[in-house]
Write a protein that holds these residues in place. Sequence first.
Motif, short mmCIF file in Angstrom:
data_model
loop_
_atom_site.label_atom_id
_atom_site.label_comp_id
_atom_site.label_asym_id
_atom_site.label_seq_id
_atom_site.Cartn_x
_atom_site.Cartn_y
_atom_site.Cartn_z
N LYS A 192 -47.58 29.44 -49.96
CA LYS A 192 -46.81 30.06 -51.05
C LYS A 192 -47.71 30.65 -52.14
N ASN A 193 -48.93 30.12 -52.25
CA ASN A 193 -49.82 30.56 -53.32
C ASN A 193 -50.69 31.75 -52.92
N VAL A 194 -50.54 32.20 -51.68
CA VAL A 194 -51.41 33.28 -51.19
C VAL A 194 -50.70 34.62 -51.38
N SER A 195 -51.43 35.63 -51.83
CA SER A 195 -50.81 36.94 -52.04
C SER A 195 -50.41 37.56 -50.70
N PHE A 196 -49.46 38.46 -50.76
CA PHE A 196 -49.01 39.16 -49.56
C PHE A 196 -50.18 39.92 -48.94
N ARG A 197 -51.02 40.51 -49.80
CA ARG A 197 -52.16 41.31 -49.32
C ARG A 197 -53.12 40.44 -48.49
N LEU A 198 -53.49 39.27 -49.05
CA LEU A 198 -54.42 38.40 -48.33
C LEU A 198 -53.77 37.80 -47.07
N ALA A 199 -52.51 37.44 -47.20
CA ALA A 199 -51.79 36.87 -46.06
C ALA A 199 -51.82 37.84 -44.88
N GLN A 200 -51.59 39.13 -45.16
CA GLN A 200 -51.60 40.13 -44.10
C GLN A 200 -52.99 40.24 -43.47
N LYS A 201 -54.02 40.12 -44.30
CA LYS A 201 -55.41 40.22 -43.82
C LYS A 201 -55.71 39.05 -42.87
N VAL A 202 -55.32 37.84 -43.28
CA VAL A 202 -55.56 36.66 -42.44
C VAL A 202 -54.77 36.79 -41.13
N LEU A 203 -53.51 37.18 -41.25
CA LEU A 203 -52.65 37.26 -40.06
C LEU A 203 -53.19 38.29 -39.06
#
Lengths: 668, 82
Positions: A575-586
């Motif tokens: 929940k604390n991760v930005s959408f931008r970073l989440a997409q990068k990790v995924l």
Amino acid sequence: MVDILIIRNKCDPATVATNWIGKGLKSHLKSKGYTVTDLNDAQATPANVNYWLNYGNKRTKKVAICFDHGSCGAFYGEKNNAVTPVITKTNAEDLTKELHVYTFACSTSGNSCVGQTAVKKCCYSWLGYTEPVYVILGEYMPLKECIWSYIDAMVAGKTIEQCEAILKQAYKDRFSLHWIFKYNHDRLRLYKKQSGMSIITHNRCPSVDVYIRDNLKDKGKEPSQGSLALSPDIIITLDPVPNPEKKFGDMSKNYGKNEVEIGNDNHIYLRVSNKSNTSSDVHAKVYFAPLTTSCVPSSWEFIGETILKNVPAHGYKVSSKKDVIVWKDVPDPGNIHHFCVIASIAGSGDPHPDTSGIHTGGDYWKFVRDHNNIANLNIRMVNSVPDGLSLTNFRIQGFPSKTICDIELDAKALPAGSSIGIKIRRNMFKKGKTTLKNMYERTSRTSRTNYWFYIKKKGVGIIKNLEIPPGNGYQSTVEVKLSGNAQNDKVYPLRISQKISGKIIGSVTLLIHSLNIKQVQYIAVKSSHLVHKSSCPAVKNLNPENIVPYNSIEDARIDGFDWALDCLNKSFTSKNVSFRLAQKVLRFVNKVGDSKTLCKKVEDTLGIGYYKGGYGKTQKKGISLIRTTANRIIKRRKELGKFTSLQQIDEIPYVGKDTFIDIVNSFK
Amino acid sequence: MKSNKQKKLGSQKKRPIEKLEKWVNEHPKEADLPAMNITTGKTFTAREVLKELKKEEKTGIATVDKEFLEVKSNIKKWLEEI
Ligand SMILES: [Zn+2]
């Protein structure tokens, strides 16, 4: 006086079964805020039905729910333990006038039967069956749930057409369970006075005039004056608010920050007002569209709906905790990272405005101004330090035919010395036709596809006669470099308007929140996409154009900044991760070939410093994933096809919180 | 090819009695639920209908009860959809 009357006798085996279908319905409806009378068993007499339904006294305001025997000529109750007609072709006019009738009974909706007769007179709607219906003896829940589906739709404020579709679907969903579901489904028939009615808008209550404000000065007068893009009555929050009536109760205040977080759940609260002498229930629908100069209804997407019960006469009501509209997993709108949110409301005799005639932005803004049932939130709030730079993408909307329009930047409110520029697609710019007023071209930024125009002197800058081909629209960007003289904690509005023949047909408002670097808690760095504590050495002496100030770490995340590892290396969840970073990790985890590569990525990125900071031990040289853990992640990916959210990785058994954090941190 | 495919489809199509038997086996609880016509008060379970159909097939003697005939025809229509 009640909203809903239930009639369900019980004097033979068939009505024992239909009576049970209505068991518990009263308390169910009461839990949704409705008042109900339940004429159960021996109470379902002609005298009682007449008492509650007759038009003269209007003791029932909205709906009659009838579970009982029926025939072409009548709907039945009981008297002296015998089946007795209670609503007949003769008394239907008086008993059902301006009501919605929902039956589970035989034959009332046959040709020229009691249902059709009632609607031909003044009944708003009558749902019944054209032939005898079948009921299941014994307490069979799937049938009860199926019959209730129409009622739940009605009390949720849906239109009668939607209620009918929901009931039909509920029957269809149960076809494989028993043959009577198909049998009854095939004999269902709805009569209605007109289309688009709901029990909230069409009933026996007096007509009211309810409104949702376009701005704080709006008192519900049509057409409204002033800004249309900044409704204070649409309030968006990330987390649910425990007591919204109290928190948002001061109508003279604008509580909105209204940033929508992509990829997360957002919560929408509304405030609705009533100008009339009687109270009314209010049905509200909320939509979104990408941030654009003109949110024409064709670009709207439905978010959700709610009912605010009993909005008092000459008063207002704020969504309760129960009324909140949850905007689930807000989708990524692509290049335009922001949204307009639109609310439409309806009260008794005051239906949702009809949007079908709106084709252009001009139509739309006139529509918003002319209807006090519609409000808009078409803004974006940006934080900036003095001398800071902010960029906002939005869309300049075109229309079915070729559009010649002006774009006007109203920067009168910005402090002197601020620089305001706009990116315009070259193909909108027609040599010899398009002209600049109080603006100049910054040729150093001109590219193959775009021009950049800047305001010359403090005030208003206009680009006249831009051309948009039919059916098109272009993404644009506004750049604001806030003056070094900007005051701390002050909000400076910048309005971007699209005009045709001098008339505003659309606008987007940017609110630039000036924050002093020395007085904020967090500083985000644009080039690294990381946010630091303002005391962190890493953010000392940075170019103001490269930083964004924040007082809330959540706001930083919404804007795509994640916790820096030097000063904010602490435990977190998906929940604390930005959408931008989440997409990068995924993207990486979904593509990575095997568990070994995944381990290596973590090992290569997270060094000794990270380890010390996060775990406080020094023996190890760095961090790697345990292979079995990495294998678990790859295995889960295979099961899912691919990961679509970080939460799915966070939730894999035995992967562990620390490992999850290590993986995410590897991509910072 | 085309005629083969049609033939295959045809042979896959079950007769109502087989379909009903399959449904009864898969829905033992629902098969015993009495369904009542609210107007006539007549009640049948799907299992009873299956039993009657089987008896008819075996003996060649059909029941002529009006309500039963109606239920039978409704069940046949329903079986086409499930
Ligand atoms: Zn730091």
